[in-house]
Design a protein around this motif. Structure first.
Motif, PDB file in Angstrom:
ATOM      1  N   THR A  58       0.828  -1.065  -0.023  1.00  0.00           N
ATOM      2  CA  THR A  58       0.080   0.010   0.025  1.00  0.00           C
ATOM      3  C   THR A  58       0.660   1.208   0.113  1.00  0.00           C
ATOM      4  O   THR A  58       2.206   1.236   0.087  1.00  0.00           O
ATOM      5  CB  THR A  58      -0.940  -0.060   1.087  1.00  0.00           C
ATOM      6  OG1 THR A  58       0.004  -0.424   2.504  1.00  0.00           O
ATOM      7  CG2 THR A  58      -2.159  -1.104   1.019  1.00  0.00           C
ATOM      8  N   THR A  59       0.111   2.580  -0.075  1.00  0.00           N
ATOM      9  CA  THR A  59       0.983   3.559  -0.165  1.00  0.00           C
ATOM     10  C   THR A  59       1.809   3.934   1.055  1.00  0.00           C
ATOM     11  O   THR A  59       1.170   3.551   2.094  1.00  0.00           O
ATOM     12  CB  THR A  59       0.042   4.846  -0.779  1.00  0.00           C
ATOM     13  OG1 THR A  59       0.766   5.846  -0.811  1.00  0.00           O
ATOM     14  CG2 THR A  59      -1.176   4.882   0.435  1.00  0.00           C
ATOM     15  N   GLY A  60       2.846   4.584   0.657  1.00  0.00           N
ATOM     16  CA  GLY A  60       3.780   4.693   2.038  1.00  0.00           C
ATOM     17  C   GLY A  60       4.328   3.488   2.854  1.00  0.00           C
ATOM     18  O   GLY A  60       4.741   3.386   3.774  1.00  0.00           O
ATOM     19  N   GLY A  62       6.867   1.944   1.889  1.00  0.00           N
ATOM     20  CA  GLY A  62       8.447   1.897   1.830  1.00  0.00           C
ATOM     21  C   GLY A  62       9.130   1.578   0.331  1.00  0.00           C
ATOM     22  O   GLY A  62      10.356   1.294   0.557  1.00  0.00           O
ATOM     23  N   LYS A  63       8.144   1.234  -0.660  1.00  0.00           N
ATOM     24  CA  LYS A  63       8.640   0.600  -1.923  1.00  0.00           C
ATOM     25  C   LYS A  63       9.606   1.364  -2.473  1.00  0.00           C
ATOM     26  O   LYS A  63      10.806   1.268  -2.843  1.00  0.00           O
ATOM     27  CB  LYS A  63       7.367   0.526  -2.808  1.00  0.00           C
ATOM     28  CG  LYS A  63       6.658  -0.522  -2.293  1.00  0.00           C
ATOM     29  CD  LYS A  63       5.305  -0.609  -2.915  1.00  0.00           C
ATOM     30  CE  LYS A  63       4.406   0.511  -3.440  1.00  0.00           C
ATOM     31  NZ  LYS A  63       3.734   1.333  -2.477  1.00  0.00           N
ATOM     32  N   SER A  64       9.339   2.629  -2.670  1.00  0.00           N
ATOM     33  CA  SER A  64      10.137   3.857  -3.363  1.00  0.00           C
ATOM     34  C   SER A  64      11.328   4.013  -2.478  1.00  0.00           C
ATOM     35  O   SER A  64      12.657   4.264  -3.299  1.00  0.00           O
ATOM     36  CB  SER A  64       9.394   5.262  -3.552  1.00  0.00           C
ATOM     37  OG  SER A  64       8.550   5.061  -4.329  1.00  0.00           O
ATOM     38  N   THR A  65      11.321   4.048  -1.213  1.00  0.00           N
ATOM     39  CA  THR A  65      12.356   4.296  -0.397  1.00  0.00           C
ATOM     40  C   THR A  65      13.478   3.064  -0.605  1.00  0.00           C
ATOM     41  O   THR A  65      14.448   3.408  -0.559  1.00  0.00           O
ATOM     42  CB  THR A  65      11.998   4.131   1.300  1.00  0.00           C
ATOM     43  OG1 THR A  65      10.819   5.105   1.321  1.00  0.00           O
ATOM     44  CG2 THR A  65      13.417   4.447   2.233  1.00  0.00           C
ATOM     45  N   ILE A  66      13.051   1.703  -0.725  1.00  0.00           N
ATOM     46  CA  ILE A  66      14.007   0.807  -1.206  1.00  0.00           C
ATOM     47  C   ILE A  66      14.786   1.146  -2.345  1.00  0.00           C
ATOM     48  O   ILE A  66      16.022   1.088  -2.305  1.00  0.00           O
ATOM     49  CB  ILE A  66      13.326  -0.703  -1.350  1.00  0.00           C
ATOM     50  CG1 ILE A  66      12.777  -1.158   0.066  1.00  0.00           C
ATOM     51  CG2 ILE A  66      14.172  -1.539  -1.891  1.00  0.00           C
ATOM     52  CD1 ILE A  66      12.049  -2.426   0.129  1.00  0.00           C
TER      53      ILE A  66
HETATM   54  P1  ATP Z   1       3.431   5.014  -2.868  1.00  0.00           P
HETATM   55  O1  ATP Z   1       3.091   3.900  -3.089  1.00  0.00           O
HETATM   56  O2  ATP Z   1       2.556   6.044  -2.315  1.00  0.00           O
HETATM   57  O3  ATP Z   1       4.725   5.821  -3.882  1.00  0.00           O
HETATM   58  P2  ATP Z   1       5.716   3.988  -1.208  1.00  0.00           P
HETATM   59  O4  ATP Z   1       5.711   2.520  -0.911  1.00  0.00           O
HETATM   60  O5  ATP Z   1       6.670   4.237  -2.290  1.00  0.00           O
HETATM   61  O6  ATP Z   1       4.497   4.602  -1.552  1.00  0.00           O
HETATM   62  P3  ATP Z   1       7.665   5.667   0.401  1.00  0.00           P
HETATM   63  O7  ATP Z   1       7.667   6.704  -0.846  1.00  0.00           O
HETATM   64  O8  ATP Z   1       8.924   4.799   0.291  1.00  0.00           O
HETATM   65  O9  ATP Z   1       6.517   4.540  -0.047  1.00  0.00           O
HETATM   66  O10 ATP Z   1       7.646   6.170   1.692  1.00  0.00           O
HETATM   67  C1  ATP Z   1       7.813   5.348   2.836  1.00  0.00           C
HETATM   68  C2  ATP Z   1       7.407   6.176   4.100  1.00  0.00           C
HETATM   69  O11 ATP Z   1       8.549   7.158   4.125  1.00  0.00           O
HETATM   70  C3  ATP Z   1       6.116   7.091   3.887  1.00  0.00           C
HETATM   71  O12 ATP Z   1       5.778   7.042   5.379  1.00  0.00           O
HETATM   72  C4  ATP Z   1       6.567   8.461   3.733  1.00  0.00           C
HETATM   73  O13 ATP Z   1       5.602   9.371   4.231  1.00  0.00           O
HETATM   74  C5  ATP Z   1       7.940   8.419   4.065  1.00  0.00           C
HETATM   75  N1  ATP Z   1       8.867   9.364   3.256  1.00  0.00           N
HETATM   76  C6  ATP Z   1       8.671   9.325   1.971  1.00  0.00           C
HETATM   77  N2  ATP Z   1       9.678  10.060   1.563  1.00  0.00           N
HETATM   78  C7  ATP Z   1      10.115  11.085   2.507  1.00  0.00           C
HETATM   79  C8  ATP Z   1      11.004  12.343   2.612  1.00  0.00           C
HETATM   80  N3  ATP Z   1      11.507  12.396   1.463  1.00  0.00           N
HETATM   81  N4  ATP Z   1      11.006  12.612   3.843  1.00  0.00           N
HETATM   82  C9  ATP Z   1      10.500  12.142   4.822  1.00  0.00           C
HETATM   83  N5  ATP Z   1       9.536  11.043   5.061  1.00  0.00           N
HETATM   84  C10 ATP Z   1       9.513  10.452   3.824  1.00  0.00           C
END
Ligand code: ATP
Ligand code: MG
Length: 266
Positions: A58-60, A62-66
């Motif tokens: 789901t959104t948030g 951590g996918k993009s963070t990886i």
């Molecule tokens: P989506 O499907 O919406 O793209 P995601 O799985 O890619 O979501 P991430 O972008 O990895 O999610 O975010 C993981 C967590 O880190 C979320 O709680 C988000 O709010 C937080 N986060 C993401 N980018 C930043 C940032 N630049 N600074 C602070 N917190 C962040």
């Protein structure tokens, strides 16, 4: 037509890409700020050359963070991220960039020609490479129909392209660099059904020739992966193939029903 002197290129200080064999995350934790919460918690997985890995959740979650960590967009992770056994923090960012090509969720377009937007001024990419890359990802058909073709000038934010066309150009951009590892943070914006077919076929072509990590929203991308990691709140809660995870009947199965329902709406 400007022709680059090949001798110039050979003495330039662009590092060689790493001949990718294996990527390993081991107990990776990460927080965007010193006093903030961990958005990745003990993430571990292994990827070998030629593998296709899908990250879903789901959104948030951590996918993009990886993928931002792997691309060295952010540093300061805890635990270990290794490429061919070398810790990522020891690998210069310039070499990471030569090895990994990232298609970000937010597609960026320069106010410049189609050709420039695919080659991005990278010296080792010829006009032929640009055209081959475009054709490989099914972008050449619409490019050929633009006034001026590859010389058509794209506006800021890609305002004079459709969302789908911008995606196809970003695919061509990623493929043109001939990187070993392609990272795809799949965009969720809806595109018309014909462009959608091109995009799916383009992803299938990329999957057939590259090592890929895909943040996947499309059923076709997810299904074609060798391994799926399901993320929730920064943790991998399920892992396996599409069939295995469906049989398991957990979070993945529920996510999939959601995706299928969205498909039927479109
Ligand atoms: P989506 O499907 O919406 O793209 P995601 O799985 O890619 O979501 P991430 O972008 O990895 O999610 O975010 C993981 C967590 O880190 C979320 O709680 C988000 O709010 C937080 N986060 C993401 N980018 C930043 C940032 N630049 N600074 C602070 N917190 C962040
Ligand atoms: Mg994301």
């Amino acid at each position: 037509q400007k022709v680059e002197d090949p001798t110039v290129e050979s003495v330039s200080n662009v590092p060689d890409p790493i001949a990718l064999q294996e990527i390993e995350f081991k107990n990776v934790c990460f927080s965007y700020s010193d006093d903030g919460p961990d958005v990745l918690k003990n993430v571990s997985f292994k990827l070998k050359k030629g593998d296709r890995l899908a990250l879903v959740g789901t959104t948030g979650s951590g996918k993009s963070t990886i993928i931002r960590l792997l691309a060295k967009t952010y540093t300061g992770y805890r635990g270990s991220i290794k490429i061919n056994g070398t810790e990522l923090s020891e690998i210069p960012i310039a070499q990471v960039r030569e090895t990994i090509s990232v298609m970000h969720q937010e597609i960026f377009m320069f106010n410049d020609t189609v050709e420039f937007n695919i080659a991005l001024g990278r010296k080792n990419i010829s006009q032929t490479d640009v055209e081959q890359a475009a054709s490989f990802v099914y972008a050449s058909r619409f490019i050929d129909q633009l006034p001026g073709g590859y010389r058509f000038v794209i506006q800021d934010n890609g305002d004079n392209l459709s969302k789908g066309q911008a995606q196809l150009i970003s695919f061509a951009r990623a493929i043109a660099g001939n990187s070993e590892l392609i990272i795809l943070d799949e965009a969720t914006s809806a595109v018309d059904s014909i462009t959608e077919q091109y995009i799916q076929q383009a992803i299938a072509n990329i999957f057939s020739t590259k090592t890929v990590i895909a943040v996947a929203h499309r059923l076709s991308t997810i299904r074609n992966s060798d391994l799926i990691l399901v993320l929730e709140d920064g943790q991998i809660i399920e892992r396996g193939t599409h069939t295995e995870l469906l049989e398991h009947g957990g979070k993945y199965a529920r996510l999939l029903h959601q995706i299928e329902a969205e498909h039927k709406q479109n």
